[in-house]
Design a protein around this motif. Sequence first.
Motif, PDB file in Angstrom:
ATOM      1  N   PRO A 229     -62.552  39.035  13.101  1.00  0.00           N
ATOM      2  CA  PRO A 229     -62.712  39.868  14.305  1.00  0.00           C
ATOM      3  C   PRO A 229     -61.535  39.814  15.270  1.00  0.00           C
ATOM      4  N   ASP A 230     -60.943  38.622  15.466  1.00  0.00           N
ATOM      5  CA  ASP A 230     -59.837  38.559  16.440  1.00  0.00           C
ATOM      6  C   ASP A 230     -58.620  39.312  15.930  1.00  0.00           C
ATOM      7  N   ARG A 231     -58.381  39.237  14.609  1.00  0.00           N
ATOM      8  CA  ARG A 231     -57.253  39.999  14.056  1.00  0.00           C
ATOM      9  C   ARG A 231     -57.549  41.497  14.121  1.00  0.00           C
ATOM     10  N   ALA A 232     -58.785  41.854  13.857  1.00  0.00           N
ATOM     11  CA  ALA A 232     -59.146  43.271  13.906  1.00  0.00           C
ATOM     12  C   ALA A 232     -58.929  43.827  15.302  1.00  0.00           C
ATOM     13  N   LEU A 233     -59.253  43.037  16.320  1.00  0.00           N
ATOM     14  CA  LEU A 233     -59.040  43.515  17.694  1.00  0.00           C
ATOM     15  C   LEU A 233     -57.553  43.588  18.018  1.00  0.00           C
ATOM     16  N   ALA A 234     -56.784  42.604  17.519  1.00  0.00           N
ATOM     17  CA  ALA A 234     -55.342  42.631  17.773  1.00  0.00           C
ATOM     18  C   ALA A 234     -54.715  43.871  17.143  1.00  0.00           C
ATOM     19  N   TRP A 235     -55.262  44.295  16.014  1.00  0.00           N
ATOM     20  CA  TRP A 235     -54.758  45.506  15.370  1.00  0.00           C
ATOM     21  C   TRP A 235     -55.369  46.762  15.962  1.00  0.00           C
ATOM     22  N   GLY A 236     -56.241  46.619  16.939  1.00  0.00           N
ATOM     23  CA  GLY A 236     -56.811  47.794  17.578  1.00  0.00           C
ATOM     24  C   GLY A 236     -57.831  48.525  16.725  1.00  0.00           C
ATOM     25  N   PHE A 237     -58.535  47.786  15.850  1.00  0.00           N
ATOM     26  CA  PHE A 237     -59.557  48.422  15.003  1.00  0.00           C
ATOM     27  C   PHE A 237     -60.682  48.985  15.859  1.00  0.00           C
TER      28      PHE A 237
ATOM     29  N   ALA B  80     -44.911  53.244  31.986  1.00  0.00           N
ATOM     30  CA  ALA B  80     -43.642  52.568  32.220  1.00  0.00           C
ATOM     31  C   ALA B  80     -42.533  53.607  32.243  1.00  0.00           C
ATOM     32  N   GLN B  81     -41.769  53.615  33.339  1.00  0.00           N
ATOM     33  CA  GLN B  81     -40.711  54.619  33.450  1.00  0.00           C
ATOM     34  C   GLN B  81     -39.393  54.070  32.942  1.00  0.00           C
ATOM     35  N   SER B  82     -38.674  54.950  32.284  1.00  0.00           N
ATOM     36  CA  SER B  82     -37.360  54.576  31.793  1.00  0.00           C
ATOM     37  C   SER B  82     -36.453  55.758  32.064  1.00  0.00           C
ATOM     38  N   ASP B  83     -35.349  55.526  32.779  1.00  0.00           N
ATOM     39  CA  ASP B  83     -34.756  56.685  33.429  1.00  0.00           C
ATOM     40  C   ASP B  83     -33.604  57.385  32.741  1.00  0.00           C
ATOM     41  N   ASP B  84     -32.882  56.751  31.820  1.00  0.00           N
ATOM     42  CA  ASP B  84     -31.701  57.470  31.352  1.00  0.00           C
ATOM     43  C   ASP B  84     -31.951  58.183  30.025  1.00  0.00           C
ATOM     44  N   GLU B  85     -30.880  58.700  29.445  1.00  0.00           N
ATOM     45  CA  GLU B  85     -30.984  59.454  28.196  1.00  0.00           C
ATOM     46  C   GLU B  85     -31.235  58.529  27.001  1.00  0.00           C
ATOM     47  N   HIS B  86     -30.963  57.254  27.175  1.00  0.00           N
ATOM     48  CA  HIS B  86     -31.195  56.300  26.083  1.00  0.00           C
ATOM     49  C   HIS B  86     -32.201  55.267  26.550  1.00  0.00           C
ATOM     50  N   PRO B  87     -33.467  55.685  26.660  1.00  0.00           N
ATOM     51  CA  PRO B  87     -34.459  54.815  27.282  1.00  0.00           C
ATOM     52  C   PRO B  87     -34.733  53.546  26.468  1.00  0.00           C
ATOM     53  N   LEU B  88     -35.026  52.501  27.198  1.00  0.00           N
ATOM     54  CA  LEU B  88     -35.278  51.207  26.561  1.00  0.00           C
ATOM     55  C   LEU B  88     -36.353  50.474  27.348  1.00  0.00           C
ATOM     56  N   VAL B  89     -37.389  50.044  26.668  1.00  0.00           N
ATOM     57  CA  VAL B  89     -38.406  49.196  27.298  1.00  0.00           C
ATOM     58  C   VAL B  89     -38.659  48.003  26.385  1.00  0.00           C
ATOM     59  N   PRO B  90     -39.187  46.905  26.926  1.00  0.00           N
ATOM     60  CA  PRO B  90     -39.480  45.760  26.057  1.00  0.00           C
ATOM     61  C   PRO B  90     -40.606  46.061  25.080  1.00  0.00           C
ATOM     62  N   SER B  91     -40.540  45.414  23.928  1.00  0.00           N
ATOM     63  CA  SER B  91     -41.560  45.629  22.898  1.00  0.00           C
ATOM     64  C   SER B  91     -42.772  44.750  23.161  1.00  0.00           C
ATOM     65  N   LEU B  92     -43.950  45.271  22.802  1.00  0.00           N
ATOM     66  CA  LEU B  92     -45.178  44.486  22.979  1.00  0.00           C
ATOM     67  C   LEU B  92     -45.622  43.822  21.677  1.00  0.00           C
ATOM     68  N   THR B  93     -44.772  43.851  20.634  1.00  0.00           N
ATOM     69  CA  THR B  93     -45.183  43.246  19.362  1.00  0.00           C
ATOM     70  C   THR B  93     -45.520  41.762  19.471  1.00  0.00           C
ATOM     71  N   PRO B  94     -44.899  40.983  20.381  1.00  0.00           N
ATOM     72  CA  PRO B  94     -45.344  39.576  20.455  1.00  0.00           C
ATOM     73  C   PRO B  94     -46.784  39.429  20.908  1.00  0.00           C
ATOM     74  N   LEU B  95     -47.320  40.426  21.612  1.00  0.00           N
ATOM     75  CA  LEU B  95     -48.683  40.318  22.128  1.00  0.00           C
ATOM     76  C   LEU B  95     -49.702  40.996  21.229  1.00  0.00           C
ATOM     77  N   TRP B  96     -49.364  42.176  20.719  1.00  0.00           N
ATOM     78  CA  TRP B  96     -50.299  42.911  19.856  1.00  0.00           C
ATOM     79  C   TRP B  96     -49.553  43.353  18.602  1.00  0.00           C
ATOM     80  N   PRO B  97     -49.992  42.979  17.419  1.00  0.00           N
ATOM     81  CA  PRO B  97     -49.269  43.406  16.213  1.00  0.00           C
ATOM     82  C   PRO B  97     -49.251  44.924  16.039  1.00  0.00           C
ATOM     83  N   ILE B  98     -50.278  45.621  16.524  1.00  0.00           N
ATOM     84  CA  ILE B  98     -50.331  47.069  16.311  1.00  0.00           C
ATOM     85  C   ILE B  98     -49.215  47.775  17.077  1.00  0.00           C
ATOM     86  N   ALA B  99     -48.681  47.134  18.122  1.00  0.00           N
ATOM     87  CA  ALA B  99     -47.572  47.742  18.865  1.00  0.00           C
ATOM     88  C   ALA B  99     -46.397  48.043  17.941  1.00  0.00           C
TER      89      ALA B  99
END
Lengths: 422, 151
Positions: A229-237, B80-99
Amino acid sequence: MNEKKIIAEPYDVERAIPETESEFRTQDMLLNVGPSHPAMHGIIRIATRLQGELVVDSEVEIGYLHRAFEKSCEASTWNQSLIYTDRLNYVSPCINNVGYCMAVEKLLGLELPMRGQYLRTMLCEISRLADHLTCVGAAAMELGAFTVFLYMMIGREYYYELIEDYCGARVTTNCSRVGGMPHDLPDGWLDKITWTLAETRRILKECDTLLTYNRIFVERTQGVGVIKPDRALAWGFTGPCLRSTGVGYDVRKDYPYLIYHQLDWTVPVGHNGDNFDRYLVRMEEMEQSCRILEQCITKIPDGPVSCDDKRVVLPSKKDTYGNIEGLMNHFKLIMDGHGIRVPQGEVYFAVEAGNGELGYYVVSQPGENSTDGCNDRPWRVRCRPPCLNFVAALPEMINGFMLADIIPTFGSVNMIGGELDR
Amino acid sequence: MAIEKRYPEAIFDWHADHGDRTLVIDGDRLLDIARLLKEEMGYNVLVDLTAVDYLPRKPRFEIVYHFMNLETKARLRLRAQSDDEHPLVPSLTPLWPIADWYEREVWDLFGVKFDGHPNLKRIMLYEEFKGHPLRKDYSKTKRQPLVGPQN
């Protein structure tokens, strides 16, 4: 939390993951499953690294079906964009129509009369039944149960007939409009639903007997494609895939829309997050959809099915052809550059589709020539597809299992190409 | 709200139009705010991640995040606003794998780059594709040369 109905017992997951036989020296092999695999429905490429038959690593590639949904919406008026939402999920298009319309209505601040809301609920549940029947049927066929597939296709046919009776098309339904429904129910439709529900229950019982205690089916699905379940939530299931892990999140219960909160039904949840539980959750959900439909049939009130806002809803044909006000009203709503004027703003609205949370993020921004701060076409329509999350997590669900386990796992997540790469 | 207390300078605007709570924030502080949301405020699901191109407005791009708190059912939108023609924001992959996939999609279709993304490559379109089709200055009638198989 919701009222839950536990439908499966805990299962020992560790047993399912096979040990590699170290005495055989094998070389890793790269194997592409797909883009169109004979044993798998849909087009998707899974690049796997195999050790013998064991999948040690895999990568999923999507992007074979893109239809430029979001770009096309930006070039169409609010009601024209509706036709693109049909093809997002070609198995249950009514839910996609309703979701889009309700997102735009939220932006406009409109609410449908009761009869319209009942009608939408019924169309959504009919679509969900068709969706689940297809998914379970196809998944069973991929494991060799061709009879089940045929039975389920018969069931789906009944629902397609109901949809055809309402809107004239089977797959490209277009069964909703911003601000209302295109027309009222056809004669005898409710009786036909009653008959269909009885037939569906018969089919479901038959298929349940054929699959649920079938040794081949159980052995190949139980403990396979497991996700916690925790992985499923992390993946946004969301949807059946999340509920199979034991998390009872359902948009219809947690963010009530239409009339779901007035009806009596439960959210089935599984326990193990494996393929077998996803199958069980879908089977039970079909039964719940039948219950929702039964209650709708008895409770549906009389009255109009659309709002009476003349700025949004087309006038009746009688008015369009019968008097000048009606003709002008029709003309204004159809003419390019006029149409429905949606004020500046942004909105996110989610419905529970067959696969889970289907959300629309709609932005309205006045165009270059706008004088009233409104626009007759969307600035941006984003569809949050439920199945992107499952496909993104597919490597996690198939790594460590056998090559042959890819097929049931893939079948049970129910990938829909139209939503996936839009 | 806790975010306003902690990062007052990073919040440009907020509103709750149509019942959707929205914060417009500085793209550079996104990772800090997202971490605060996930670890202290219980927004444990990243529901959606997308971008909007507001050409010719400046700042041009907004990267839109939808969060959900499964416990309280609260939802929150970050822009999240990013203002120039080559926008860059930090990635959220460390927090959520689906990012990972959501951000690849936004990179592919809008050309927004994500700082710290492990594998930022095209996901929907092929590698040889030129430009980013969901930008407003990419014409909808534009065609790309067909690229056949290499062998």
